[in-house]
Design an enzyme around this catalytic site. Structure first.
Site, PDB file in Angstrom:
ATOM      1  CE1 TYR A  27      -4.398   0.189  -0.375  1.00 62.43           C
ATOM      2  CE2 TYR A  27      -4.203  -1.774   1.248  1.00 62.43           C
ATOM      3  CZ  TYR A  27      -5.076  -0.847   0.307  1.00 62.43           C
ATOM      4  OH  TYR A  27      -6.161  -1.119  -0.430  1.00 62.43           O
TER       5      TYR A  27
ATOM      6  CD  GLU B 107      -4.595   4.275   0.589  1.00 64.25           C
ATOM      7  OE1 GLU B 107      -3.820   3.992   1.402  1.00 64.25           O
ATOM      8  OE2 GLU B 107      -5.668   4.771   0.178  1.00 64.25           O
TER       9      GLU B 107
ATOM     10  CG  ASP C  52      -8.189   9.215 -24.564  1.00 63.78           C
ATOM     11  OD1 ASP C  52      -7.193   8.566 -24.552  1.00 63.78           O
ATOM     12  OD2 ASP C  52      -9.461   8.732 -24.317  1.00 63.78           O
TER      13      ASP C  52
ATOM     14  CB  THR D  53      -4.039   2.714 -22.135  1.00 66.26           C
ATOM     15  OG1 THR D  53      -3.534   2.766 -23.507  1.00 66.26           O
ATOM     16  CG2 THR D  53      -5.593   3.038 -22.058  1.00 66.26           C
TER      17      THR D  53
ATOM     18  CE  LYS E  58      -6.449   0.810 -25.845  1.00 61.20           C
ATOM     19  NZ  LYS E  58      -6.932   1.807 -24.843  1.00 61.20           N
TER      20      LYS E  58
ATOM     21  NE  ARG F  98      -6.279  -4.501 -19.318  1.00 64.49           N
ATOM     22  CZ  ARG F  98      -6.488  -4.405 -20.794  1.00 64.49           C
ATOM     23  NH1 ARG F  98      -6.043  -5.182 -21.670  1.00 64.49           N
ATOM     24  NH2 ARG F  98      -7.658  -3.503 -21.163  1.00 64.49           N
TER      25      ARG F  98
HETATM   26  N1  DSN Z   1     -11.488  -0.972 -25.044  1.00 66.43           N
HETATM   27  C1  DSN Z   1     -10.527   0.161 -25.909  1.00 66.43           C
HETATM   28  C2  DSN Z   1     -10.525  -0.183 -27.480  1.00 66.43           C
HETATM   29  O1  DSN Z   1     -10.637  -1.462 -27.651  1.00 66.43           O
HETATM   30  O2  DSN Z   1     -10.133   0.660 -28.162  1.00 66.43           O
HETATM   31  C3  DSN Z   1     -10.806   1.522 -25.682  1.00 66.43           C
HETATM   32  O3  DSN Z   1     -11.056   1.605 -24.066  1.00 66.43           O
END
Ligand code: DSN
Length: 425
Positions: free
Chosen positions: A60, A62, A206, A232, A235, A241
């Protein structure tokens, strides 16, 4: 396993919980045995997985490095400091926060930092390629905020920047958001900056989908233009993740407070360590070559699918993904997804701009090249992937002949991926 490391031991998992061990192995086999064309997925490195499966998961912490609400954080502090420094360096950002648990959590924190319920935000329509958190009525963003949506032009299928400007002037949003989940083209960040300045709005990019291409210098960076970049890490960037926020120094305190304590509790220190590893990997020349190849491969895949009679939305791609309109071949996106599944090809059905069909039976599919490129595939293989996808998409899975064709495609997919193995030692 190294004697110093107390980490994942699959035999332990198998002995303790054979059921979940079976699930874990099953997913590995699925990854190894098929083609992963989901544009938002990738195959993380063993180093990232080792950090994720480490004892940092226990802690933890925080607060922020040096300002924690728990003792014993000296060690995990180092993970966050190293990760933040790598993010600042890689993206040329003044401030970084690696605590968001996901892209949606990062977006939520940005709303929390700059707007109050009832305020207006301007973002891309979900049906045209935006994201749930860009004002959809089923998400906090559309329920708690007055969300105004912009679209792409019907003729070019490119963002309608004139409309963005008109809507911004008319609605005076607190935040203007650009970035999308199903937009294959580059976004003109300087134009968004101009529009945001004209109406005194915060510009939030974003970058969840394409931050990995920015890291690899394959596309222009939003960082110099945006007040805040939310993202994120899993990707194209190929990390664990999770989420990340980059911002100007003037917004650092507001962003940090919005992440913790306003919208999140304890940070996941194992995930932050894994993000740091991914950021190190993304700083290399090899990763830059990878990012460039991702873009080349997406273009080659889109071209191959066009040759098979599908229509590439906007005429192609500049990024890692392409959106294909299947109406010219008389197949729905849902049929295509189901047929590809049977042929060991994973992709997703997707609405196309101005789609006359409902979201659960949309007219398109979305394909992406991050995973296949990680496996080492190049343009010749993308042409082959396109031909295999087209054969699967056109095979009627409800007929014997169609099922036989899908079985044959599955076999050829197996042969292709055996030449470019995922997670094979
Ligand atoms: N689920 C993601 C995507 O596949 O683009 C977006 O959050």
């Amino acid at each position: 396993m190294s004697a110093d490391f107390w980490g994942p031991d699959f035999d332990e998992l198998r002995a303790t919980d054979p059921e979940i061990a079976g699930v874990v192995l099953g997913e590995l086999q699925r990854l190894r045995g098929g083609l992963q064309l989901i544009a938002s997925e990738n195959l993380t490195s063993p180093a990232v997985l080792a950090a994720l499966g480490s004892t940092l998961s226990n802690k933890y912490a925080e607060g922020y490095p040096g300002r924690r609400y728990y003792g014993g954080c000296q060690v995990v502090d180092a993970a966050e400091e190293i990760g933040n420094a790598r993010a600042r360096e890689l993206f040329g950002a003044e401030h970084a926060n690696l605590q968001p648990h996901s892209g949606a959590s990062a977006n939520f924190a940005v709303y929390a930092a700059f707007a109050r319920p009832g305020d207006t935000v301007l973002a891309m329509d979900l049906k045209q390629g935006g994201h749930l958190t860009h004002g959809s009525k089923v998400s906090f963003s559309g329920k708690w905020f007055d969300a105004v949506s912009y679209t792409v032009r019907e003729d070019t299928e490119l963002i309608d920047y004139d409309q963005v400007r008109d809507l911004a002037k008319q609605h005076q949003p607190k935040i203007i958001i650009c970035g999308a989940t199903a937009y294959p083209r580059l976004i003109d960040f300087p134009v968004f900056r101009e529009i945001a300045d004209e109406v005194g709005a915060i510009l939030m990019v974003d970058a969840a989908h394409f931050i990995g291409l920015v890291a690899g210098k394959a596309i222009p960076s939003p960082v110099p233009h945006a007040d805040v970049v939310a993202s994120t890490t899993h990707k194209v960037l190929r990390g664990p993740r999770g989420g990340m926020i980059l911002c100007r120094e003037q917004h650092a305190a507001a962003i940090d407070k919005a992440v913790f304590p306003f919208t999140q509790g304890g940070p996941m220190m194992h995930a932050i360590a894994a993000k740091a590893v991914a950021l190190k990997e993304a700083s290399t020349a090899a990763y830059q070559a990878y990012a460039a190849q991702v873009v080349t491969n997406a273009g080659a895949l889109a071209k191959s699918l066009e040759d098979e009679g599908m229509r590439a939305v906007s005429g192609g791609t500049d990024t890692h993904l392409a959106l294909l309109d299947l109406r010219p071949i008389g197949v729905t996106g849902a049929q295509a997804e189901a047929r590809c599944d049977l042929a060991r090809v994973t992709l997703n059905k997707n609405s196309i701009p101005y789609d006359p069909a409902p979201p659960l039976r949309p007219s398109g599919i979305r394909v992406g090249s991050p995973s296949t490129t990680t496996q080492g595939m190049g343009e010749p293989e993308m042409a082959e992937v396109g031909r295999l996808v087209a054969r699967a998409v056109k095979a009627d899975h409800e007929s014997d002949a169609g099922r036989a064709e899908l079985a044959e495609v599955a076999e050829q997919v197996g042969e292709l991926v055996s030449r470019f193995p995922a997670y094979r030692r």
